[in-house]
Write an enzyme that holds these catalytic residues in place. Structure first.
Site, PDB file in Angstrom:
ATOM      1  N   LYS A 189       0.839  -1.207   0.000  1.00 34.36           N
ATOM      2  CA  LYS A 189       0.000   0.000   0.000  1.00 34.36           C
ATOM      3  C   LYS A 189       0.874   1.257   0.000  1.00 34.36           C
ATOM      4  CE  LYS A 189      -3.863   0.919   0.423  1.00 34.36           C
ATOM      5  NZ  LYS A 189      -5.120   1.574   0.810  1.00 34.36           N
ATOM      6  N   SER A 259      -6.557  11.224  -0.316  1.00 29.09           N
ATOM      7  CA  SER A 259      -7.209  11.854   0.844  1.00 29.09           C
ATOM      8  C   SER A 259      -6.221  12.704   1.643  1.00 29.09           C
ATOM      9  CB  SER A 259      -7.876  10.803   1.726  1.00 29.09           C
ATOM     10  OG  SER A 259      -6.891   9.982   2.312  1.00 29.09           O
TER      11      SER A 259
END
Lengths: 315, 315
Positions: A189, A259
């Site tokens: 990730k 984000s």
């Protein structure tokens, strides 16, 4: 004999906690939402998940303003921004059953270790989400795309319990799988978050423009190589094929603001600790420093500091 | 018997060329200014150097619109922006005397080599300037501070001629010295330009703020270490004491925007080739890649590309 159903706590009802919690509750799971100052509002107005898969409304959610008002549950899902993890020291011991499970839905590395110290009697795992979703207002979440979650164990001997949790998620229509090596999942990730969070913020741009410029595309690849080599030094190999596929997929993606960039634009603190600072420290200890990522991190720390000063000035 | 006086050509009458050329002319040197489209304006209005050391006005400068109108001179001072160096291929062969000298007053590395290819019969040297000065309007330059120039030979056997040129500069009240190793001089200048040009642009800030943030100050030092090690791999040692003194001096300096940042803000191309791209390539060839500087360079290339696209849109 059927096992008793798991009870769930959702800490943080934003894009992530809202998406998974509302879907679980809608599928009949026993879900308790920790909402702090928004609890009363949500009790009155309910929860709403807007989604291309169909909207879901929970009219009477089990909503709480404080951890000590909640029942202890089997599974606690940590879906806060990691900049607020200081709060876990008081929340987690109050809401997890003895022998229960805490699942970390945040990005970055090193959080499961910290959670294990806070609740040593709990089993701790991680959940890596591939999800585009954001909070519109309290209790109202808009799901845009994706949703897959990958579970991995941090504590020993939790394979069976993770499989049962995965079953609940699957019953709620959530694509789910489990991975053998949580560290590898976490570092995979990072392969996306580290270059694209940083460069969209530092260069004030979107993912597609970073990929359209030959030099920044190459920089992203070199950053991924740093993470790959730091992973190898820890004993797992993500593989360059994974990085190249991620680059190709990102080039094809619609323009996207991570984000962390939205946080930055809104003047909120950025999740630098677990996505940048910890990986940098781990890689250094493993004998494979990541100088490009250190450069990005220092730039982000500068911008984060300026953002906070600006926020204070506006008070 | 007294030697005949040197004649000078100044190519590019901005902050650098204006300062040195006007001072030389004022001291009685035979100075010819190449001003392109501004030549007629300057012939009418003269040249003006404003300076805390006293203003200098040259009423009737020897100003030219094109290289082929100029006399061949003994010493040619290259004071253009290096983004315009393509022009040197036509200018230099027209203005330098056989056996004359070309002095490169630009920042960065690799330019003297290119000049030697353009005018193989000339002797080529470099001039490193410590000067705060900028062009206000055509023929009008404002000197703010400093002014020292350090000469170094690129071609063999030019020590005597460099000493004579240094004498002319000294007679014009310019602090001057000569260095044994031009490469070392060039890389020392990179030690400041590379971190501070890049970070003031990328983070949209000034030198003092970079130094006030612990993380970016450390980043600057790490960038200097990369340059230092690349220098050692080429056979010269700048020394960490030089870097630390430069950091301390910069922290004490008044807030400063490097000229590359001013270029960026005005939508002009940035001098990336000789200050970033060439040093990166040289360091790689010497077996000491500079990954932090590669990161900054890719970011600057992205911003430069966006700047040019914006400029085209405004046409």
């Amino acid at each position: 004999m059927a096992q008793e159903k798991f009870s769930y706590v959702i800490i943080g009802v934003g894009g992530v906690g809202g998406f998974y919690g509302i879907r679980l509750a809608n599928a009949g799971a026993d879900v308790h939402f920790l909402l702090r100052s928004y609890a009363e509002y949500v009790k009155q107005h309910g929860l709403l998940l807007e989604s291309p898969d169909g909207d879901i409304r929970i009219e009477k959610p089990q909503a709480y303003g404080a951890a000590d008002e909640m029942p202890r549950c089997d599974v606690v899902c940590v879906c806060l921004k990691s900049t607020q993890n200081e709060q876990l020291k008081t929340i987690l011991p109050a809401v997890v059953k003895p022998g229960g499970v805490v699942l970390v839905f945040q990005n970055g590395v090193g959080i499961e270790q910290e959670v294990s110290v806070i609740v040593p009697q709990a089993k701790v795992g991680g959940a890596a989400c591939f999800l585009c979703s954001h909070k519109v207002e309290p209790g109202h979440v808009r799901h845009e795309d994706y949703g897959r979650v990958t579970f991995g164990a941090h504590s020993d001997g939790m394979e069976d319990v993770l499989a049962r949790i995965a079953g609940d998620f699957s019953d709620a229509g959530i694509p789910v799988d489990t991975a053998d090596d949580l560290r590898c999942v976490r570092w995979k990730k990072l392969m996306w978050n580290v270059p694209f969070n940083a460069l969209t913020i530092i260069l004030d741009t979107t993912t597609n423009k970073i990929m359209a410029c030959g030099q920044t595309r190459q920089l992203c690849r070199n950053i991924m190589v740093e993470l790959l080599e730091a992973g190898r030094a820890q004993g797992f190999d993500i593989g360059m094929g994974f990085a190249d596929k991620m680059l190709d997929d990102t080039a094809k993606m619609t323009p996207y603001k991570p984000s962390m960039k939205l946080d930055f634009e809104l003047g909120r603190p950025m999740e630098l600790e677990y996505i940048y600072e910890r990986p940098i420290a781990i890689a250094r200890r493993a004998g494979k420093p990541m100088p490009r990522i250190e450069t990005l991190c220092a730039q982000l720390q500068f911008l984060d500091e300026r953002n906070r000063m600006d926020a204070n000035r506006n008070c």
